[in-house]
Write a protein that holds these residues in place. Sequence first.
Motif, short mmCIF file in Angstrom:
data_model
loop_
_atom_site.label_atom_id
_atom_site.label_comp_id
_atom_site.label_asym_id
_atom_site.label_seq_id
_atom_site.Cartn_x
_atom_site.Cartn_y
_atom_site.Cartn_z
N LEU A 24 -9.81 6.31 6.26
CA LEU A 24 -10.12 5.44 7.40
C LEU A 24 -11.04 4.29 7.02
CD1 LEU A 24 -10.63 8.19 10.10
CD2 LEU A 24 -9.00 6.30 10.28
N LEU A 25 -11.90 4.50 6.03
CA LEU A 25 -12.93 3.51 5.74
C LEU A 25 -12.65 2.61 4.55
CD1 LEU A 25 -16.12 5.74 6.24
CD2 LEU A 25 -15.10 4.14 7.88
N LYS A 26 -11.84 3.08 3.60
CA LYS A 26 -11.75 2.37 2.32
C LYS A 26 -11.10 0.99 2.44
CE LYS A 26 -7.36 4.41 0.74
NZ LYS A 26 -6.75 5.25 -0.30
N ASN A 27 -10.24 0.79 3.43
CA ASN A 27 -9.55 -0.50 3.55
C ASN A 27 -10.20 -1.43 4.55
OD1 ASN A 27 -7.50 0.09 1.65
ND2 ASN A 27 -6.43 1.33 3.17
N MET A 28 -11.30 -1.03 5.14
CA MET A 28 -12.04 -1.92 6.05
C MET A 28 -12.76 -3.00 5.24
SD MET A 28 -13.75 0.55 8.95
CE MET A 28 -14.42 -0.88 9.82
N PRO A 29 -12.90 -4.21 5.77
CA PRO A 29 -13.73 -5.21 5.09
C PRO A 29 -15.13 -4.63 4.89
CG PRO A 29 -12.51 -6.21 6.90
CD PRO A 29 -12.31 -4.73 7.02
N GLU A 30 -15.68 -4.79 3.71
CA GLU A 30 -16.95 -4.14 3.40
C GLU A 30 -18.08 -4.61 4.29
OE1 GLU A 30 -17.69 -4.29 -0.78
OE2 GLU A 30 -15.75 -3.42 -1.28
N ASP A 31 -18.01 -5.88 4.77
CA ASP A 31 -19.07 -6.35 5.66
C ASP A 31 -18.92 -5.81 7.07
OD1 ASP A 31 -16.85 -7.77 6.39
OD2 ASP A 31 -17.71 -9.76 6.09
N SER A 32 -17.80 -5.07 7.31
CA SER A 32 -17.62 -4.42 8.61
C SER A 32 -18.16 -3.00 8.61
CB SER A 32 -16.13 -4.38 8.99
OG SER A 32 -15.62 -5.68 9.18
N LEU A 33 -18.47 -2.48 7.44
CA LEU A 33 -18.97 -1.12 7.34
C LEU A 33 -20.46 -1.08 7.66
CD1 LEU A 33 -17.25 0.01 4.02
CD2 LEU A 33 -16.70 0.84 6.31
N SER A 34 -20.83 -0.19 8.56
CA SER A 34 -22.25 0.03 8.79
C SER A 34 -22.83 0.75 7.57
CB SER A 34 -22.45 0.89 10.04
OG SER A 34 -21.92 2.20 9.83
N HIS A 35 -24.16 0.81 7.50
CA HIS A 35 -24.79 1.52 6.39
C HIS A 35 -24.36 2.97 6.37
CE1 HIS A 35 -28.29 3.81 4.64
NE2 HIS A 35 -27.95 3.04 3.63
N ASP A 36 -24.34 3.63 7.52
CA ASP A 36 -23.92 5.03 7.58
C ASP A 36 -22.48 5.20 7.13
OD1 ASP A 36 -26.37 5.91 8.40
OD2 ASP A 36 -25.86 6.04 10.53
N ALA A 37 -21.61 4.29 7.58
CA ALA A 37 -20.20 4.38 7.20
C ALA A 37 -20.03 4.18 5.70
CB ALA A 37 -19.38 3.35 7.97
N PHE A 38 -20.79 3.25 5.15
CA PHE A 38 -20.73 3.01 3.70
C PHE A 38 -21.12 4.28 2.94
CE2 PHE A 38 -20.65 -1.50 1.93
CZ PHE A 38 -19.89 -1.13 0.84
N ARG A 39 -22.19 4.93 3.40
CA ARG A 39 -22.62 6.17 2.75
C ARG A 39 -21.55 7.26 2.89
NH1 ARG A 39 -28.38 7.29 2.02
NH2 ARG A 39 -27.92 9.41 2.66
N GLN A 40 -20.96 7.36 4.06
CA GLN A 40 -19.92 8.37 4.27
C GLN A 40 -18.73 8.11 3.36
OE1 GLN A 40 -19.15 8.19 8.48
NE2 GLN A 40 -20.92 9.48 9.00
N LEU A 41 -18.37 6.86 3.16
CA LEU A 41 -17.27 6.53 2.26
C LEU A 41 -17.60 6.95 0.83
CD1 LEU A 41 -14.57 5.22 1.58
CD2 LEU A 41 -15.71 2.99 1.58
N ALA A 42 -18.77 6.58 0.36
CA ALA A 42 -19.15 6.93 -1.02
C ALA A 42 -19.23 8.44 -1.20
CB ALA A 42 -20.49 6.27 -1.36
N TYR A 43 -19.93 9.11 -0.29
CA TYR A 43 -20.13 10.55 -0.44
C TYR A 43 -18.85 11.34 -0.20
CZ TYR A 43 -25.16 10.04 -0.93
OH TYR A 43 -26.41 9.72 -1.40
N SER A 44 -17.91 10.77 0.55
CA SER A 44 -16.61 11.45 0.71
C SER A 44 -15.91 11.60 -0.62
CB SER A 44 -15.72 10.68 1.70
OG SER A 44 -16.19 10.83 3.02
N TYR A 45 -15.98 10.56 -1.44
CA TYR A 45 -15.38 10.65 -2.78
C TYR A 45 -16.17 11.62 -3.67
CZ TYR A 45 -12.06 6.93 -1.83
OH TYR A 45 -11.02 6.20 -1.31
N GLN A 46 -17.48 11.59 -3.57
CA GLN A 46 -18.28 12.51 -4.37
C GLN A 46 -17.97 13.96 -4.01
OE1 GLN A 46 -22.53 13.23 -3.57
NE2 GLN A 46 -22.94 12.50 -5.65
N LYS A 47 -17.85 14.24 -2.72
CA LYS A 47 -17.60 15.61 -2.27
C LYS A 47 -16.19 16.06 -2.63
CE LYS A 47 -20.96 15.30 1.48
NZ LYS A 47 -21.87 16.38 1.10
N GLN A 48 -15.29 15.11 -2.89
CA GLN A 48 -13.95 15.47 -3.36
C GLN A 48 -13.88 15.58 -4.88
OE1 GLN A 48 -10.50 13.56 -0.96
NE2 GLN A 48 -12.19 12.13 -0.70
N GLY A 49 -15.00 15.33 -5.55
CA GLY A 49 -15.03 15.42 -7.01
C GLY A 49 -14.50 14.18 -7.71
#
Length: 379
Positions: free
Chosen positions: A103-128
Amino acid sequence: MITLALLTTLSVRGEGLDSLSFYVQAGDSCMQQYNTYEALKCYQRAYAIAEAQDSVRFSMEGIDVMDAEFSQYVPEDKIPRDVRLKLADCHYKRANYRQTAELLKNMPEDSLSHDAFRQLAYSYQKQGDNDSFIYWAGQLVNRFPMDGEVVAGLTLAYAKANQPEKGVICGIKYSLKDSTNILVNRALADAWFMNRSFTAAAMMYDRLMEQGDSTFNTLYSAGMCYSQIEDLERAYKYLQLAFLISGMQHAGCAYRLGVVCVDTKRYPEGLNYLNLAKELLRPDTTIMKAITLSEGEGYYLTQHYPEAVEAWKEHLTYNPTSVATYYNIANAYAYILKDDEQARDYYQQFIEKAAEVENPTPQLSEMVATAREMLQKQK
């Protein structure tokens, strides 16, 4: 309950902004009650309504597209930003990290809130997915350079990717502005350690201990660093403290402490630590019995006979009374590997072990008779 009941009375077809807002508000209400199960249904319904409308959020009518003010215009995603972010947040809280990232990876990066940005990054980390985490955490740190938790995670991710030097740079950039963040300092110390810069790592571990960070990992890593740079008295001090904190149960720490004790002529103490390390490293006998027996059977059934014999021999070191295992090894040597000497040896051991069984089964008696017959033939 009234709000949830109304959810079943509206259909997607023909729904407009009013129903879209209704489902978003209903989802928000559920989230306030920590009811992510019902919130997910509401946000998914809102998402479907927005998708069915298939329209941009604002009009270009009457605008001169050549005007410099609008030259960078990009039509908004047909899914309203807040709907997408709320749905992603709900998925994240339910540990559906793959869907969150989608849901988040294709959004314009300036549209991502700080929380959403963190959720995107950590989602990949939690998937290994360490590489994707590095990318998105890096993008986040570019925008929010003082997010210490993400800086620490990125520093360690570089070390995990065998690029500890990049982790060191990442950590140092942050510490130049804030040298008191324990998370970042831990990550920076570990990156120095992975980069084999043991003096720098030791200094950082010392700083952590000055800040009150006396965890096992910090003490153990400090001891390891000082042993590498041959400051053995400090190594002894920190390794001893780390071993005590571990409840005297960490085999690696006991081993390292034993070596340092021997090197500093603390011989009786060192030998005690080394013996304890050996006991701690000794595998669980019950588990090893099962593993080695299964290995033997697996190798045998796939016609890897030498490997099967070795696995069965190892099994006997954990289970020396396994009568059937002696018989299996003897048969493998006699019929397949054609090693009469080894076959005789294991048939004899089998017969001796079988004689210790108080109430032999008919099958065991038959196996003993066969073994005696084989020994008779090989004379």
